[in-house]
Design a protein around this motif. Structure first.
Motif, short mmCIF file in Angstrom:
data_model
loop_
_atom_site.label_atom_id
_atom_site.label_comp_id
_atom_site.label_asym_id
_atom_site.label_seq_id
_atom_site.Cartn_x
_atom_site.Cartn_y
_atom_site.Cartn_z
N ARG A 9 0.83 -1.20 0.00
CA ARG A 9 0.00 0.00 0.00
C ARG A 9 0.87 1.26 0.00
O ARG A 9 0.59 2.22 -0.72
N SER A 10 1.95 1.27 0.78
CA SER A 10 2.82 2.45 0.83
C SER A 10 3.56 2.64 -0.49
O SER A 10 3.76 3.78 -0.94
N GLU A 11 3.97 1.57 -1.13
CA GLU A 11 4.63 1.67 -2.43
C GLU A 11 3.65 2.19 -3.48
O GLU A 11 4.01 3.04 -4.30
N GLU A 12 2.45 1.69 -3.43
CA GLU A 12 1.42 2.12 -4.38
C GLU A 12 1.09 3.60 -4.19
O GLU A 12 0.95 4.35 -5.16
N ASP A 13 0.99 4.03 -2.94
CA ASP A 13 0.69 5.43 -2.64
C ASP A 13 1.82 6.34 -3.15
O ASP A 13 1.55 7.36 -3.77
N LEU A 14 3.06 5.95 -2.89
CA LEU A 14 4.19 6.76 -3.36
C LEU A 14 4.22 6.79 -4.88
O LEU A 14 4.46 7.85 -5.47
N ALA A 15 3.96 5.68 -5.53
CA ALA A 15 3.94 5.65 -7.00
C ALA A 15 2.88 6.58 -7.55
O ALA A 15 3.12 7.33 -8.51
N ARG A 16 1.71 6.58 -6.94
CA ARG A 16 0.63 7.47 -7.36
C ARG A 16 1.04 8.93 -7.19
O ARG A 16 0.84 9.76 -8.08
N ARG A 17 1.65 9.25 -6.06
CA ARG A 17 2.09 10.62 -5.79
C ARG A 17 3.20 11.05 -6.75
O ARG A 17 3.24 12.20 -7.17
N LEU A 18 4.10 10.13 -7.09
CA LEU A 18 5.17 10.45 -8.04
C LEU A 18 4.60 10.74 -9.43
O LEU A 18 5.02 11.67 -10.11
N ARG A 19 3.62 9.94 -9.86
CA ARG A 19 2.98 10.19 -11.15
C ARG A 19 2.31 11.57 -11.16
O ARG A 19 2.43 12.32 -12.13
N LEU A 48 15.63 7.14 -5.53
CA LEU A 48 15.72 6.91 -4.09
C LEU A 48 14.62 5.97 -3.61
O LEU A 48 14.83 5.15 -2.72
N SER A 49 13.45 6.06 -4.22
CA SER A 49 12.32 5.23 -3.78
C SER A 49 12.59 3.73 -3.96
O SER A 49 11.98 2.90 -3.29
N LYS A 50 13.53 3.39 -4.81
CA LYS A 50 13.90 1.99 -5.01
C LYS A 50 14.66 1.43 -3.81
O LYS A 50 14.68 0.23 -3.59
N ARG A 51 15.30 2.34 -3.05
CA ARG A 51 16.13 1.91 -1.92
C ARG A 51 15.55 2.27 -0.56
O ARG A 51 15.74 1.54 0.41
N ASP A 52 14.89 3.43 -0.48
CA ASP A 52 14.42 3.92 0.82
C ASP A 52 13.08 4.63 0.63
O ASP A 52 13.03 5.83 0.36
N LEU A 53 12.01 3.88 0.79
CA LEU A 53 10.67 4.38 0.53
C LEU A 53 10.31 5.56 1.43
O LEU A 53 9.76 6.56 0.97
N GLU A 54 10.64 5.46 2.69
CA GLU A 54 10.27 6.50 3.65
C GLU A 54 11.01 7.82 3.35
O GLU A 54 10.41 8.89 3.37
#
Length: 84
Positions: A9-19, A48-54
């Motif tokens: 869910r956190s990866e999906e949220d970050l991906a949406r925000r990046l788009r 960076l999101s590939k290594r450190d999501l937070e």
């Protein structure tokens, strides 16, 4: 994408925000060199999101604040209706 490659869910949220951040940068009415600098910063956050999501999420928050300032500083921003 394989079935076991599902995003959390956190990866999906970050991906949406990046788009959304990419869309916002493309829509900015700024000089090409400013847009290029913003795109480079955004690509750095993506990497960076590939290594450190937070940490990437924190940097994205700061980046979006800067984009908000750029939007509010443009002449056309005053013509946008409240809530749009």
């Amino acid at each position: 994408m394989a079935a076991d490659d599902r995003l959390t869910r956190s990866e999906e949220d970050l991906a949406r925000r990046l788009r959304e951040a990419h869309r916002r940068v493309r829509a900015l009415s700024v000089a090409p060199e400013v847009r290029q600098r913003l795109h480079r910063r955004l690509l750095g956050i993506c990497d960076l999101s590939k290594r450190d999501l937070e940490h990437a999420a924190t940097r994205l928050d700061s980046f979006l604040l800067e984009v908000d300032v750029l939007v509010s500083d443009t002449r056309s921003a005053g013509n946008i209706a409240e809530g749009d």
